[in-house]
Design a protein around this motif. Structure first.
Motif, short mmCIF file in Angstrom:
data_model
loop_
_atom_site.label_atom_id
_atom_site.label_comp_id
_atom_site.label_asym_id
_atom_site.label_seq_id
_atom_site.Cartn_x
_atom_site.Cartn_y
_atom_site.Cartn_z
N LYS A 1 -1.73 -1.06 -1.98
CA LYS A 1 -1.36 -2.47 -2.14
C LYS A 1 -2.11 -3.28 -1.09
O LYS A 1 -2.43 -2.81 0.00
N GLY B 1 1.29 -10.64 -1.36
CA GLY B 1 1.15 -9.24 -1.67
C GLY B 1 0.58 -9.09 -3.07
O GLY B 1 0.74 -9.97 -3.91
N VAL C 1 4.30 -6.30 7.16
CA VAL C 1 4.18 -6.03 5.73
C VAL C 1 5.20 -4.96 5.37
O VAL C 1 5.19 -3.87 5.94
N SER C 2 6.08 -5.29 4.41
CA SER C 2 7.09 -4.35 3.93
C SER C 2 6.73 -3.91 2.51
O SER C 2 6.25 -4.72 1.70
N PHE C 3 6.98 -2.63 2.21
CA PHE C 3 6.70 -2.07 0.89
C PHE C 3 7.96 -1.41 0.37
O PHE C 3 8.54 -0.55 1.04
N SER D 1 9.34 1.01 -2.39
CA SER D 1 8.80 2.03 -3.29
C SER D 1 9.69 2.30 -4.50
O SER D 1 9.39 3.21 -5.29
N CYS E 1 6.46 -5.78 -4.83
CA CYS E 1 6.99 -4.72 -3.96
C CYS E 1 6.42 -4.82 -2.54
O CYS E 1 6.88 -4.13 -1.64
N THR E 2 5.42 -5.67 -2.35
CA THR E 2 4.75 -5.81 -1.05
C THR E 2 5.00 -7.21 -0.52
O THR E 2 4.56 -8.19 -1.11
N VAL F 1 -2.52 -7.27 0.92
CA VAL F 1 -1.98 -8.58 1.28
C VAL F 1 -3.18 -9.47 1.56
O VAL F 1 -4.04 -9.14 2.39
N THR G 1 -4.65 -3.76 3.84
CA THR G 1 -4.26 -2.81 2.79
C THR G 1 -3.25 -1.81 3.32
O THR G 1 -3.37 -1.35 4.46
N SER H 1 7.84 -0.43 6.48
CA SER H 1 7.09 -1.60 6.95
C SER H 1 6.18 -1.23 8.11
O SER H 1 6.39 -0.23 8.79
#
Length: 163
Positions: A138, A101, A125-127, A129, A105-106, A140, A154, A81
Motif C-alpha cells: 500500500k 492512502g 501510517v496505520s494499516f 488487515s 485500509c491505509t 500513501v 510505501t 502502524s
C-alpha cells in the motif's frame, strides 16, 4: 467518387495543418504567486495547476529517513502502524496539504502546521488487515508544496488467516 476523395483529402490536410499550429503560452499569477490559469504550457507529471510558485524560487524539500516499511507477517484483522520520520531539508516552510492512502485500509496522520527548514516531523501510517490475505503493498501519497508537489511512502506486509 473522385469528388468525395478530393474532399476527404482536403479536410485531412486542413486538420493536419491546423494541428501543427503553435499555441501561445499564457500564465496568470495572483499577487501571492499562485497560478490562477494558463494555456499552452504542458504541466510536468504529477504537478497540480493550483500549486503556488515561490516568488523567490526557494522550495522546501522533504527528506525521509526511509520510504518503505515492511510489517512482515501479520494475522488477518490486525491493525498495525509505523511512523515515517522526515526533515525539511529545503529553503522554505514545508506544508503538507493532503495525505491519501491507496485504499481505505491505509490511514495516514500528518502534521497540519508548516515544518520550517531544518525541522523534523513524522507521518503515522496505520494499516487494517481485515479482509486482506497474502502479500500486501500500500502507498500513501503526500500533496506538498515541494518542487515535485508529491511524495510517496510505501508499506508492505504478508497477511495470514488466523488459525
Amino acid at each position: 467518387m473522385k469528388k468525395q476523395l478530393i474532399c476527404a483529402l482536403a479536410v485531412s490536410f486542413a486538420l493536419c495543418v491546423s494541428s501543427c499550429k503553435k499555441e501561445e503560452v499564457t500564465i496568470k499569477v495572483d499577487p501571492n504567486g499562485k497560478v490562477i490559469s494558463g494555456t499552452g504550457l504542458p504541466l510536468p507529471p504529477g504537478s497540480r495547476p493550483d500549486r503556488e510558485i515561490p516568488k523567490d524560487g526557494k522550495y522546501p524539500k522533504i527528506t525521509f529517513e526511509r520510504l518503505e516499511h515492511d510489517f512482515g507477517t501479520i494475522n488477518q484483522g490486525d491493525v498495525v502502524s509505523t511512523t515515517f520520520k522526515f526533515t525539511n531539508s529545503g529553503e522554505a516552510d514545508l506544508v503538507i496539504q493532503e495525505a491519501h492512502g491507496s485504499c481505505g485500509c491505509t490511514v495516514p496522520e500528518f502534521p497540519k502546521e508548516p515544518i520550517h527548514p531544518g525541522a523534523s516531523a513524522e507521518i503515522k501510517v496505520s494499516f487494517n488487515s481485515a479482509g486482506k490475505h497474502g502479500k500486501q503493498s500500500k502507498t500513501v501519497t503526500l500533496s506538498t508544496n515541494t518542487k515535485s508537489g508529491q511524495d510517496v511512502v510505501t508499506i508492505t506486509s504478508n497477511v495470514e488467516e488466523k488459525k
